[in-house]
Design an enzyme around this catalytic site. Sequence first.
Site: not given
Length: 357
Positions: A69, A76, A111-112, A181
Amino acid sequence: MIRRPPRSTPLYSSAASDVYKRQDQIIYSFLHLKGNELAIDNEADSISLIGIVSQKEKYPNLKVLVSLGGWGGCKTCSDIFNTKEGRVDFAKSTARIIEEYNADGIDLDWEYPAIPGPPGHPFREEDKDNFTDLIKLLREYMKPGDILSFAAGGFKSFIDKSVDWDIVTPLIDNVNLMSYDLIGGYSKVTGHHTSLYSTENQERSGDYAVKYLKSKGVPANKIVLGAAFYGRIYKDVANINNGLYQAAKYYYGPGWHEPSTLLELSMDLKAWEALDNDTQGLIDDLAKSFNMTVFSRFQAINGPALQRLVNEHNVPVQWLDNEWHYFFDRQGFIPKETKFVHAINKKFDVCWRRYYA
């Protein structure tokens, strides 16, 4: 621990060999879903992963994980993992890839689950229970001793809504806390995106997230503190408080795919020579971690404008000509972070870093 993005220049080259001596784990990032199954994107990534895994012969304590990911890389996931068939297919394919490549486990970076992530990515309330079942199935199909971890958002809504900690925590080896982040492209106010401690103006921090995870029953020795080796840049910032906590427009964030060279930075020799030794050393250090497009903007800035300010977050900030720059200071922050890690008894640290061997 290092998250390793796929690169055209392999991390297993001789110039990068020193990396392996100091690492417990390398997480190869990222693999993605192809239908219901975990898949390596292309032949180049496959070759790179084989090369990294081969380093275990020389460094027997090294563990290499694959990762699913990443931001924007799990569009998806909510739909696929919303069916039992999808979860089983994924778990089986993961176990197969780990065995085929002689890897040591997987890190999930969805996420997430159950909360908004990248724009347009589906999410649903059922994601939380589906994630729990996915963890159970991975434990069922992976070999005993294989490492299972996942990336956790370093903010309250993720910790509250995305994971059933009581069930999941005993089944996983590590929670790789994304304590970076925390202030990003969505923010209209400047702040530190990988702050170690909270302040009156910014609650989000590594310390806050660790304490909140511990309150959910996650033991400290399973928490891996994240630290970023990249920055965020904002524009239209008032020169107040050195630009910190000021209204701003997000401008740019250096990307791992954009390598830097000091040669480009120092082409403006007049500007470079005008800087004092400390500032030149600072830029030299930062140029190894940041995108060169950003640093080329410094060419017209004189020395005094580049002086660092270490504020209450224990990380440096800059206000430069109506722009506000945040950057990660390896020299100043890491000793503080290491002391913090020892104080709360976490196992080790994970960082995002770019290597250009």
